[in-house]
Design an enzyme around this catalytic site. Structure first.
Site, short mmCIF file in Angstrom:
data_model
loop_
_atom_site.label_atom_id
_atom_site.label_comp_id
_atom_site.label_asym_id
_atom_site.label_seq_id
_atom_site.Cartn_x
_atom_site.Cartn_y
_atom_site.Cartn_z
N HIS A 1 0.85 -1.19 0.00
CA HIS A 1 0.00 0.00 0.00
C HIS A 1 0.90 1.25 0.00
CE1 HIS A 1 -3.54 2.40 0.64
NE2 HIS A 1 -2.88 3.06 1.58
N GLU B 1 8.83 1.03 -3.28
CA GLU B 1 7.98 -0.17 -3.29
C GLU B 1 8.73 -1.33 -3.93
OE1 GLU B 1 3.89 0.27 -4.64
OE2 GLU B 1 3.96 2.41 -4.22
#
Ligand code: GAR
Length: 195
Positions: A109, A174
């Site tokens: 997320h 990420e």
């Protein structure tokens, strides 16, 4: 060796980072990339990496999430995954589906959870005047963007950052964080990764 399936909705850059990490002495291998639309750009990227890729279109189910998930689950089971990684999968999953995979499903997320669950995380962090932002990998539980945190990567917010510039910086992190967390998780190590 753990078998990993990756669920995507879009370009699949996190899927590529995960797939490229699962080599050599890594305790897992990618066995399937599954999208909720044939248009997901990540499907061809997966095929290019030699990974089986398929889609289950959510649209014909017209909002019947459980019926969509039954088909998704059946397709997943054909690949017999041990671990399911959500990587930019933009469908909210029901409690029924999540409970079938609980303890075996991860998500990434784009915020430092518990801050900014849901959408538009980069714009919300800038609007709030935050000095830092980032991303979180967590185990999936029925509540949205909740569940035990496996790792976080932090990104400073610079004056002049826009939602777009910040998203690009977070996405770069990420691609480091998710592979690091999956490697530990697949080895049975749930200790937290901090980057
Ligand atoms: C990533 O930034 C991921 O964190 C986000 O979607 C993007 C997918 O990019 N996920 C969510 O917002 C889930 N709520 P990718 O398709 O290039 O990996």
């Amino acid at each position: 060796m753990k078998r990993v399936a990756v669920l995507i909705s879009g370009g699949g850059s996190n899927m590529v980072a995960l797939a490229e990490s699962m080599k050599g002495d890594h305790p897992a291998r990618p066995v399937l990339v599954l999208a909720n639309s044939a248009d997901a750009g990540g499907l061809d990227k997966a095929r290019g990496l030699g990974i089986e890729a398929d889609h289950v279109d959510h649209r014909p189910f017209k909002g019947d999430r459980a019926a969509f998930e039954d088909v998704l689950h059946d397709r997943l089971m054909q690949a017999r995954p041990d671990i399911l990684c959500l990587a930019g999968f933009m469908r909210v999953l029901t409690e029924g589906f999540v409970s079938r995979w609980q303890g075996r499903m991860l998500n990434i997320h784009p915020s430092l959870l518990p801050k900014y669950r849901g959408l538009h995380t980069h714009a919300r962090a800038i609007e709030a005047g935050d000095r830092e932002h980032g991303c979180t990998v967590h185990e999936v539980t029925p509540a949205l963007d909740d569940g035990p945190i496996l790792g976080q990567a932090r990104v400073p917010i610079q004056p002049g950052d826009t939602a777009e510039t910040l998203a690009a910086k977070v996405l770069e992190q990420e691609h480091r964080l998710y592979p690091a967390c999956l490697r530990r998780f697949a080895a049975g190590d749930r200790s937290r990764v901090d980057l």
